[in-house]
Design a protein around this motif. Sequence first.
Motif, short mmCIF file in Angstrom:
data_model
loop_
_atom_site.label_atom_id
_atom_site.label_comp_id
_atom_site.label_asym_id
_atom_site.label_seq_id
_atom_site.Cartn_x
_atom_site.Cartn_y
_atom_site.Cartn_z
N VAL A 1 -78.52 47.92 -15.42
CA VAL A 1 -78.15 48.27 -14.05
C VAL A 1 -77.08 49.36 -14.12
CG1 VAL A 1 -77.04 47.38 -11.95
CG2 VAL A 1 -78.68 45.95 -13.19
N GLU A 2 -77.21 50.37 -13.26
CA GLU A 2 -76.21 51.43 -13.19
C GLU A 2 -74.98 50.91 -12.44
OE1 GLU A 2 -73.92 54.22 -13.71
OE2 GLU A 2 -75.90 54.66 -14.56
N THR B 1 -73.66 52.39 -9.00
CA THR B 1 -74.39 52.16 -7.74
C THR B 1 -74.01 50.85 -7.06
OG1 THR B 1 -76.27 51.08 -8.81
CG2 THR B 1 -76.36 53.49 -8.62
N LEU B 2 -73.22 50.02 -7.72
CA LEU B 2 -72.90 48.69 -7.19
C LEU B 2 -71.66 48.69 -6.31
CD1 LEU B 2 -73.70 46.61 -10.39
CD2 LEU B 2 -75.19 47.07 -8.42
N SER C 1 -84.48 39.60 -5.16
CA SER C 1 -83.03 39.48 -5.37
C SER C 1 -82.74 38.12 -5.99
CB SER C 1 -82.25 39.66 -4.07
OG SER C 1 -82.46 38.57 -3.21
N LEU D 1 -77.96 40.32 -6.88
CA LEU D 1 -78.56 41.42 -7.63
C LEU D 1 -79.94 41.65 -7.05
CD1 LEU D 1 -78.57 43.39 -10.06
CD2 LEU D 1 -79.61 41.52 -11.38
N ARG D 2 -80.21 42.90 -6.68
CA ARG D 2 -81.52 43.24 -6.12
C ARG D 2 -82.40 43.86 -7.21
NH1 ARG D 2 -77.79 44.98 -2.07
NH2 ARG D 2 -77.92 47.09 -2.94
N ASP E 1 -68.60 45.88 -4.93
CA ASP E 1 -69.06 44.53 -5.24
C ASP E 1 -69.00 44.23 -6.74
OD1 ASP E 1 -69.68 43.81 -2.57
OD2 ASP E 1 -71.57 44.94 -2.72
N ASP F 1 -84.23 46.31 -6.98
CA ASP F 1 -84.10 47.78 -6.99
C ASP F 1 -82.79 48.27 -7.61
OD1 ASP F 1 -82.37 47.23 -4.87
OD2 ASP F 1 -83.49 48.39 -3.41
N ASP F 2 -81.87 47.36 -7.95
CA ASP F 2 -80.67 47.72 -8.72
C ASP F 2 -81.02 47.93 -10.20
OD1 ASP F 2 -78.78 47.41 -6.58
OD2 ASP F 2 -78.70 45.25 -6.95
N VAL F 3 -82.12 47.34 -10.65
CA VAL F 3 -82.47 47.35 -12.08
C VAL F 3 -83.09 48.70 -12.44
CG1 VAL F 3 -83.87 46.25 -13.87
CG2 VAL F 3 -82.78 44.85 -12.10
N LEU G 1 -70.59 40.90 -10.75
CA LEU G 1 -71.14 41.35 -9.47
C LEU G 1 -70.98 40.25 -8.43
CD1 LEU G 1 -72.66 43.55 -7.89
CD2 LEU G 1 -74.80 42.46 -8.66
#
Length: 112
Positions: free
Chosen positions: A60-61, A64-65, A20, A87-88, A68, A90-92, A83
Motif C-alpha cells: 500500500v502506498e 495515499t492514506l 474493504s 483498508l480498501r 489516517d 483500491d488502496d492495494v 491505519l
Amino acid sequence: MLIYKIFRTPEWQALQADGSTLGAPIDLSDGYIHFSTAEQAAETAAKHFAGVEGLWLAAVEADTLGDDLKWEPSRGGALFPHLYRPLRLDDVVWAWPLPLEDGAHVFPAEMV
C-alpha cells in the motif's frame, strides 16, 4: 513509500470480496490495522506468522492514506505504520503470495 500488510488467505479473499476490511483479529482488538515497512516485514512474518502457509503480502502506498496513517512505536521502539480506518481494496498497489520455504517466508523481489 510502500508499506506492507500480511494477510492469511481467508482474510485476503474477504478483502477482495468485500472491497474493504478492518483487518485481522489482532487489528480489530487493537483498533487499527497493523502494517510494516519493507525493513520490518520479514521480522513481522517470523514473529507473528512462523510456519503459517497460505499468506499474502499486500503493498500500500503510505502517502495515499493521509492522516489516517499514524507512525507509532512498537517492537523495540521502532515506528510502525498503523491505519485508523478500513483498508480498501483500491488502496492495494499489488499483492503477492508469501510462500514458505525451509521454514521462512520468501518475500517478492519488488521489496528488495
